[in-house]
Design a protein around this motif. Sequence first.
Motif, PDB file in Angstrom:
ATOM      1  N   ALA A  37       2.748  14.911  -1.315  1.00 62.92           N
ATOM      2  CA  ALA A  37       2.719  14.357  -2.665  1.00 62.92           C
ATOM      3  C   ALA A  37       2.327  15.490  -3.595  1.00 62.92           C
ATOM      4  O   ALA A  37       1.157  15.827  -3.733  1.00 62.92           O
ATOM      5  CB  ALA A  37       1.729  13.189  -2.765  1.00 62.92           C
ATOM      6  N   THR A  38       3.321  16.054  -4.241  1.00 61.15           N
ATOM      7  CA  THR A  38       3.081  17.258  -5.063  1.00 61.15           C
ATOM      8  C   THR A  38       2.128  16.988  -6.217  1.00 61.15           C
ATOM      9  O   THR A  38       1.506  17.898  -6.739  1.00 61.15           O
ATOM     10  CB  THR A  38       4.412  17.774  -5.661  1.00 61.15           C
ATOM     11  N   TYR A  39       2.009  15.726  -6.618  1.00 61.89           N
ATOM     12  CA  TYR A  39       1.232  15.336  -7.809  1.00 61.89           C
ATOM     13  C   TYR A  39      -0.193  14.915  -7.466  1.00 61.89           C
ATOM     14  O   TYR A  39      -0.923  14.445  -8.331  1.00 61.89           O
ATOM     15  CB  TYR A  39       1.946  14.199  -8.535  1.00 61.89           C
ATOM     16  N   GLY A  40      -0.581  15.079  -6.208  1.00 58.81           N
ATOM     17  CA  GLY A  40      -1.967  14.784  -5.850  1.00 58.81           C
ATOM     18  C   GLY A  40      -2.087  13.636  -4.871  1.00 58.81           C
ATOM     19  O   GLY A  40      -1.100  13.174  -4.290  1.00 58.81           O
ATOM     20  N   TYR A  41      -3.308  13.201  -4.710  1.00 58.65           N
ATOM     21  CA  TYR A  41      -3.694  12.252  -3.682  1.00 58.65           C
ATOM     22  C   TYR A  41      -3.322  10.833  -4.149  1.00 58.65           C
ATOM     23  O   TYR A  41      -4.046  10.221  -4.929  1.00 58.65           O
ATOM     24  CB  TYR A  41      -5.200  12.386  -3.486  1.00 58.65           C
ATOM     25  N   ASP A  42      -2.202  10.330  -3.652  1.00 59.61           N
ATOM     26  CA  ASP A  42      -1.601   9.087  -4.143  1.00 59.61           C
ATOM     27  C   ASP A  42      -2.090   7.916  -3.299  1.00 59.61           C
ATOM     28  O   ASP A  42      -1.723   7.791  -2.124  1.00 59.61           O
ATOM     29  CB  ASP A  42      -0.068   9.243  -4.046  1.00 59.61           C
ATOM     30  N   GLN A  43      -2.908   7.068  -3.882  1.00 54.91           N
ATOM     31  CA  GLN A  43      -3.553   6.008  -3.117  1.00 54.91           C
ATOM     32  C   GLN A  43      -3.573   4.735  -3.951  1.00 54.91           C
ATOM     33  O   GLN A  43      -4.505   4.504  -4.722  1.00 54.91           O
ATOM     34  CB  GLN A  43      -5.018   6.404  -2.811  1.00 54.91           C
ATOM     35  N   ARG A  44      -2.562   3.918  -3.756  1.00 48.04           N
ATOM     36  CA  ARG A  44      -2.465   2.700  -4.571  1.00 48.04           C
ATOM     37  C   ARG A  44      -2.366   1.464  -3.700  1.00 48.04           C
ATOM     38  O   ARG A  44      -1.738   1.505  -2.638  1.00 48.04           O
ATOM     39  CB  ARG A  44      -1.233   2.773  -5.482  1.00 48.04           C
ATOM     40  N   ILE A  45      -2.958   0.395  -4.147  1.00 47.78           N
ATOM     41  CA  ILE A  45      -2.807  -0.874  -3.442  1.00 47.78           C
ATOM     42  C   ILE A  45      -2.515  -1.960  -4.460  1.00 47.78           C
ATOM     43  O   ILE A  45      -2.987  -1.916  -5.589  1.00 47.78           O
ATOM     44  CB  ILE A  45      -4.067  -1.260  -2.631  1.00 47.78           C
ATOM     45  N   GLU A  46      -1.723  -2.926  -4.059  1.00 46.55           N
ATOM     46  CA  GLU A  46      -1.530  -4.109  -4.890  1.00 46.55           C
ATOM     47  C   GLU A  46      -1.476  -5.318  -3.985  1.00 46.55           C
ATOM     48  O   GLU A  46      -0.910  -5.273  -2.888  1.00 46.55           O
ATOM     49  CB  GLU A  46      -0.285  -3.997  -5.773  1.00 46.55           C
ATOM     50  N   ILE A  47      -2.092  -6.399  -4.443  1.00 48.38           N
ATOM     51  CA  ILE A  47      -2.179  -7.607  -3.642  1.00 48.38           C
ATOM     52  C   ILE A  47      -1.638  -8.744  -4.489  1.00 48.38           C
ATOM     53  O   ILE A  47      -2.078  -8.959  -5.617  1.00 48.38           O
ATOM     54  CB  ILE A  47      -3.638  -7.911  -3.244  1.00 48.38           C
ATOM     55  N   ILE A  49       0.852  -1.190   0.000  1.00 46.77           N
ATOM     56  CA  ILE A  49       0.000   0.000   0.000  1.00 46.77           C
ATOM     57  C   ILE A  49       0.886   1.239   0.000  1.00 46.77           C
ATOM     58  O   ILE A  49       1.729   1.403   0.882  1.00 46.77           O
ATOM     59  CB  ILE A  49      -0.919   0.033   1.244  1.00 46.77           C
ATOM     60  N   VAL A  50       0.711   2.070  -1.000  1.00 47.48           N
ATOM     61  CA  VAL A  50       1.370   3.377  -1.014  1.00 47.48           C
ATOM     62  C   VAL A  50       0.271   4.416  -0.878  1.00 47.48           C
ATOM     63  O   VAL A  50      -0.659   4.457  -1.675  1.00 47.48           O
ATOM     64  CB  VAL A  50       2.168   3.610  -2.311  1.00 47.48           C
ATOM     65  N   SER A  51       0.373   5.221   0.164  1.00 49.08           N
ATOM     66  CA  SER A  51      -0.685   6.176   0.471  1.00 49.08           C
ATOM     67  C   SER A  51      -0.036   7.479   0.911  1.00 49.08           C
ATOM     68  O   SER A  51       0.626   7.542   1.941  1.00 49.08           O
ATOM     69  CB  SER A  51      -1.557   5.577   1.584  1.00 49.08           C
ATOM     70  N   ARG A  52      -0.203   8.497   0.078  1.00 51.67           N
ATOM     71  CA  ARG A  52       0.472   9.773   0.319  1.00 51.67           C
ATOM     72  C   ARG A  52      -0.535  10.912   0.161  1.00 51.67           C
ATOM     73  O   ARG A  52      -1.243  10.979  -0.834  1.00 51.67           O
ATOM     74  CB  ARG A  52       1.634   9.940  -0.671  1.00 51.67           C
ATOM     75  N   ASP A  53      -0.552  11.777   1.135  1.00 56.83           N
ATOM     76  CA  ASP A  53      -1.455  12.920   1.085  1.00 56.83           C
ATOM     77  C   ASP A  53      -0.835  14.049   0.273  1.00 56.83           C
ATOM     78  O   ASP A  53       0.385  14.235   0.300  1.00 56.83           O
ATOM     79  CB  ASP A  53      -1.725  13.443   2.502  1.00 56.83           C
ATOM     80  N   PRO A  54      -1.662  14.844  -0.396  1.00 57.40           N
ATOM     81  CA  PRO A  54      -1.125  15.982  -1.159  1.00 57.40           C
ATOM     82  C   PRO A  54      -0.394  16.973  -0.262  1.00 57.40           C
ATOM     83  O   PRO A  54       0.568  17.604  -0.680  1.00 57.40           O
ATOM     84  CB  PRO A  54      -2.368  16.622  -1.778  1.00 57.40           C
ATOM     85  N   GLY A  55      -0.840  17.106   0.977  1.00 57.89           N
ATOM     86  CA  GLY A  55      -0.173  18.039   1.884  1.00 57.89           C
ATOM     87  C   GLY A  55      -0.557  17.741   3.314  1.00 57.89           C
ATOM     88  O   GLY A  55      -1.515  17.013   3.576  1.00 57.89           O
ATOM     89  N   ALA A  56       0.217  18.295   4.235  1.00 51.86           N
ATOM     90  CA  ALA A  56      -0.035  18.053   5.652  1.00 51.86           C
ATOM     91  C   ALA A  56      -1.216  18.902   6.127  1.00 51.86           C
ATOM     92  O   ALA A  56      -1.467  19.980   5.592  1.00 51.86           O
ATOM     93  CB  ALA A  56       1.208  18.394   6.456  1.00 51.86           C
ATOM     94  N   PRO A  57      -1.945  18.419   7.115  1.00 53.16           N
ATOM     95  CA  PRO A  57      -3.011  19.228   7.714  1.00 53.16           C
ATOM     96  C   PRO A  57      -2.394  20.356   8.534  1.00 53.16           C
ATOM     97  O   PRO A  57      -1.183  20.367   8.786  1.00 53.16           O
ATOM     98  CB  PRO A  57      -3.753  18.229   8.605  1.00 53.16           C
ATOM     99  N   PRO A  58      -3.203  21.317   8.991  1.00 60.99           N
ATOM    100  CA  PRO A  58      -2.667  22.405   9.817  1.00 60.99           C
ATOM    101  C   PRO A  58      -2.007  21.851  11.080  1.00 60.99           C
ATOM    102  O   PRO A  58      -2.424  20.812  11.601  1.00 60.99           O
ATOM    103  CB  PRO A  58      -3.907  23.218  10.192  1.00 60.99           C
ATOM    104  N   ILE A  59      -1.000  22.540  11.557  1.00 61.37           N
ATOM    105  CA  ILE A  59      -0.245  22.054  12.718  1.00 61.37           C
ATOM    106  C   ILE A  59      -1.145  21.891  13.937  1.00 61.37           C
ATOM    107  O   ILE A  59      -0.987  20.941  14.712  1.00 61.37           O
ATOM    108  CB  ILE A  59       0.929  23.025  13.030  1.00 61.37           C
ATOM    109  N   ASP A  60      -2.126  22.786  14.119  1.00 64.17           N
ATOM    110  CA  ASP A  60      -2.980  22.642  15.306  1.00 64.17           C
ATOM    111  C   ASP A  60      -3.812  21.365  15.217  1.00 64.17           C
ATOM    112  O   ASP A  60      -4.142  20.754  16.224  1.00 64.17           O
ATOM    113  CB  ASP A  60      -3.845  23.893  15.530  1.00 64.17           C
ATOM    114  N   TYR A  61      -4.147  20.951  14.005  1.00 63.81           N
ATOM    115  CA  TYR A  61      -4.847  19.667  13.840  1.00 63.81           C
ATOM    116  C   TYR A  61      -3.909  18.509  14.175  1.00 63.81           C
ATOM    117  O   TYR A  61      -4.297  17.548  14.851  1.00 63.81           O
ATOM    118  CB  TYR A  61      -5.391  19.511  12.416  1.00 63.81           C
ATOM    119  N   ILE A  62      -2.670  18.606  13.683  1.00 64.46           N
ATOM    120  CA  ILE A  62      -1.672  17.571  13.969  1.00 64.46           C
ATOM    121  C   ILE A  62      -1.642  17.289  15.470  1.00 64.46           C
ATOM    122  O   ILE A  62      -1.647  16.136  15.914  1.00 64.46           O
ATOM    123  CB  ILE A  62      -0.262  18.033  13.500  1.00 64.46           C
TER     124      ILE A  62
END
Lengths: 333, 333, 333, 333
Positions: free
Chosen positions: D231-241, D148-161
Amino acid sequence: MTVKFGLLGAGRIGKVHAKAITGDAQAQLVAVADAFPAAAQAIAAQYGCDIRSIEAIETATDIDAVVICTPTDTHADLIERFVKAGKAVFCEKPIDLSLARVKSCLDVVRAHKGTLMVGFNRRFDPHFKAVRAEIDKGTIGDVEMVVIVSRDPGAPPIDYIGRSGGIFRDMTIHDFDMARFLLGEEVTEVAATAAVLVDPAIGAAGDFDSVQVMLKTASGKQAMISNSRRATYGYDQRIEIHGSLGAVSAENQRPVSIEVASAAGYTRPPLHDFFMTRYTEAYAAEIASFIAALSGKGTASPSGEDGLIALALADAAVKSVAEKRTVLLSEIL
Amino acid sequence: MTVKFGLLGAGRIGKVHAKAITGDAQAQLVAVADAFPAAAQAIAAQYGCDIRSIEAIETATDIDAVVICTPTDTHADLIERFVKAGKAVFCEKPIDLSLARVKSCLDVVRAHKGTLMVGFNRRFDPHFKAVRAEIDKGTIGDVEMVVIVSRDPGAPPIDYIGRSGGIFRDMTIHDFDMARFLLGEEVTEVAATAAVLVDPAIGAAGDFDSVQVMLKTASGKQAMISNSRRATYGYDQRIEIHGSLGAVSAENQRPVSIEVASAAGYTRPPLHDFFMTRYTEAYAAEIASFIAALSGKGTASPSGEDGLIALALADAAVKSVAEKRTVLLSEIL
Amino acid sequence: MTVKFGLLGAGRIGKVHAKAITGDAQAQLVAVADAFPAAAQAIAAQYGCDIRSIEAIETATDIDAVVICTPTDTHADLIERFVKAGKAVFCEKPIDLSLARVKSCLDVVRAHKGTLMVGFNRRFDPHFKAVRAEIDKGTIGDVEMVVIVSRDPGAPPIDYIGRSGGIFRDMTIHDFDMARFLLGEEVTEVAATAAVLVDPAIGAAGDFDSVQVMLKTASGKQAMISNSRRATYGYDQRIEIHGSLGAVSAENQRPVSIEVASAAGYTRPPLHDFFMTRYTEAYAAEIASFIAALSGKGTASPSGEDGLIALALADAAVKSVAEKRTVLLSEIL
Amino acid sequence: MTVKFGLLGAGRIGKVHAKAITGDAQAQLVAVADAFPAAAQAIAAQYGCDIRSIEAIETATDIDAVVICTPTDTHADLIERFVKAGKAVFCEKPIDLSLARVKSCLDVVRAHKGTLMVGFNRRFDPHFKAVRAEIDKGTIGDVEMVVIVSRDPGAPPIDYIGRSGGIFRDMTIHDFDMARFLLGEEVTEVAATAAVLVDPAIGAAGDFDSVQVMLKTASGKQAMISNSRRATYGYDQRIEIHGSLGAVSAENQRPVSIEVASAAGYTRPPLHDFFMTRYTEAYAAEIASFIAALSGKGTASPSGEDGLIALALADAAVKSVAEKRTVLLSEIL
């Protein structure tokens, strides 16, 4: 058995064939001939073969076959001379730019029961061969429609354009042959569209640079060809064949298959930008097939007749553009 | 401002438009009319709108615009009636199968300064729109050549074939519109090839099922279209546009984008097998665009004129097949 | 300058290197040695080189460099002998399965200022090289995370498993080297998971067939490796590198790139099923790089040190599985 | 039967669920509650439902089920209150950030035989569902390894973290659930690596932004997860089984699937850049599944237990990073 070769013409394509011959365990390069001594010497030095005149190769008893890569206007004469001399002949396409001359040449080949193979190298590309193999296996059922997109990275020099016979005879001819190879039935009708969109100098030279062709067989099978002398992204060569049960296609080839992802999107590198790197495997497989045929495995194909028909389709396309109508192949051949 | 709608025709495509209207915050579905009460009731029940007669919608003061999804042979009459009644009109393609009737209808629209938008939904597909946006941005330079491959998963019922106007007016007409949308210059020449390869019954009904078309503009821009009524792998709808600086293409859409790898190779599922799932987003965006135009944002496009020209291209293709020659659009329009 | 080669070992990989040497204009294959006379004769016949004993090659004055493709347990001894004899050495990986033995061997190389290159061929794959080139160009910014999926089409024979050093030292070692090649910073921590899922006989031989590894550098860069001895669809070798500005990846390679579309979906053929066809270009480029280094262009790389570190990472992975904990490389090296 | 809903929380995700409920013919949105009157009013206005207090919804006789989209720290309390009130409960993940609190909450649910579904929306993504369907069909044989490769486009606000529970409980938790969904056997061992590579402020807040996890089941099945907050290129959500007979994978999704070819190569646009557009279909399908379960078709799944186990895996990952060792799930649960 080892097939002993003479190579006529030591230019760019001659070097490609020299490499293919010397790399084949069933073949030997005995001699090379070229009007430019330096070109012949380069091949002789690299592969340890003789430099001889065309006449010497013609009469040599230690040569079984020749590969003709001399200028186009010498092809038909050389084919006739070497067939008469009892040599098997592989000739780069085209046999000639004149249909009448091709016919008379093939008459000579037939009269001498000569072996002639014509260099439509794309039939030997592993990807296009695999497409054909799927058709032969019946994977897609009866072939119905073919779509060929074939675009060159750039136009040849204008002085070449002038003696090329025009885009249909020089460039589309490969696609005509490919369409025949894939349709499995002779084309009977040709309609074409042509324009100058890339370079006005091409128009000034009496040629087109952007053309489309529709082909049809007696039973209604159809093919479309889209050609351009411009493709900024490389050598664009795609085919797709649709049949009663499905379709099969061959994608473009690129030297490296990586992908870069960034805020700008996902980018793969351009395609091959030169026919020699794009068709490296095809050139080697083509000569291997010729050698195999001479060794009794299969027949030498594509034949002179294949060269004739592809040229006739080009002539029909030229006529279609001029007369703005569908041209029957029977009007040409 | 909220645009108040009457819906004429509550069949398959009527339901699609009802959903689009009710899902748009700027619009309200006031009434539906259909010759079959059950069809109208289904929509009325789901969305809480009135059931009215066509006449009642025509004279209604609480209705601004109508969406016409009735049978094709009623389109031109209804357009005229509702334009005269002061309603804005969105009409499913085609306006009519007769070019003369379309012209007279558009005369009425013009005389009454009516608003008419024609349902070439594919212009609103997000992928095709993105292709067009790249052209508009100049990414590929001057457009030179377009290649459209458009294949239906299966042929419509034979009785529909009989009243469809033939494949060029029924199916290729979408591709003619797409070619115009992408070429950015009017087509002046049409050449077409046609055959019956899929089903002899289609031929018996006087139609073709496998066709090719070449288009050309005055400046030499070109487009090719390959159409078939058969595609075992789903709804095959691809376009590619080549320009002076590069190319842009739109790939096929599939409901799920997984891939299975096994000893048999790498397999992705078939494409969408139905135009309504393939073009879900396009249908919604098309109505949204109409609503926006009525709200003063942009103009209602594609127009009646766009419908006329696409039909004229179809007529030219029919003539080209019959006469085996390139047909000038000026012979038709 | 021409580099004159002796080839030690005329087996499968020896033949690959013989072809690479003889195809390189800067190199000459002078002699081959093999315990099996037939193997040596095959290469000697094809390329016209001598058959000599290892001792004769060791003392030969007409040989500059050797390529060692003998069994693994002879590598370290041969490296030492030929370095002492003043020959440049290219050795297939691994130098040895024992870290201590590798260290003592490298001591000898250093003491004699010898040239030693180790055969991590994948660094020379054109696709992986292009990935690395993008990193070097700064396309993806600072490297942060690497994902390597590497799966063999099938397990080697059980008797090979027994003397292979185990999957981490035999198979994952390539991925350890690739991770180092791509991370650009030394790995400091290793954690691994291992199981027998493919074949119980592999477990009975004391090895695993399905493993995962996580690597980390001092600054927090990370790499993941997924390995299996089973992949029904061919030789699965993918890498992706994520950086601060984007990502770059290399896709799998297949012998033919066609696609068949049918009611069952879209199918591409399986991948290469053999490492020698998958890495044909890499093997040739690797030897070319060695020859270039000997001719003064660049240094011989990957080095013996690279071989040592990759083996240490494998040892760390073995320890991590046994002790169910993260192992520091400093515990090993 | 129509399921009558109360919606608790009218924020971003509340709006998504309101749309899903009102678009489902089997459901009705009766009332919405939110601490911010404006938020509740927006939903009430758009869908014509009541605005009520949480207490009023709790005691309402015209409400069957609630959807909880309030802040995380209210989830467990609300679940208990509404289960006691006899309402079926759908709750956004996580139930709570404390494993003990989740356990006590689930005790209450069990004691009252309540219905609780947890919002792991990705199980309802059509592509991931199709992957699971292939596994269930046996296409790939026994599942062996998951990547599973799962990468967000950007981090949430620090106060949320700061209040998120950390990356493993906030982000990786989705991948833990997906791994369980795909492995088909409970995970028993967890090893994790973590670093701060994206933003030092995330480290200052006590969290990581770049992590890797390895999972293992009792029988040796394995899963790898690679996560990043960038992930500068967008919402990266891949799975392989990977299984004994083959593999199945799900590719990334992008809003438009065009490709531009130019001298710079072939470029496709970036991926979706927001989880709500990426998972639009999943959110709707998730609520539809809850409604179906309440209507007697299937069970409400993923369950509270699924939420518990995913959180336990996150706790194990946290412990693994801290102690640099493999953590057994039995140490946590």
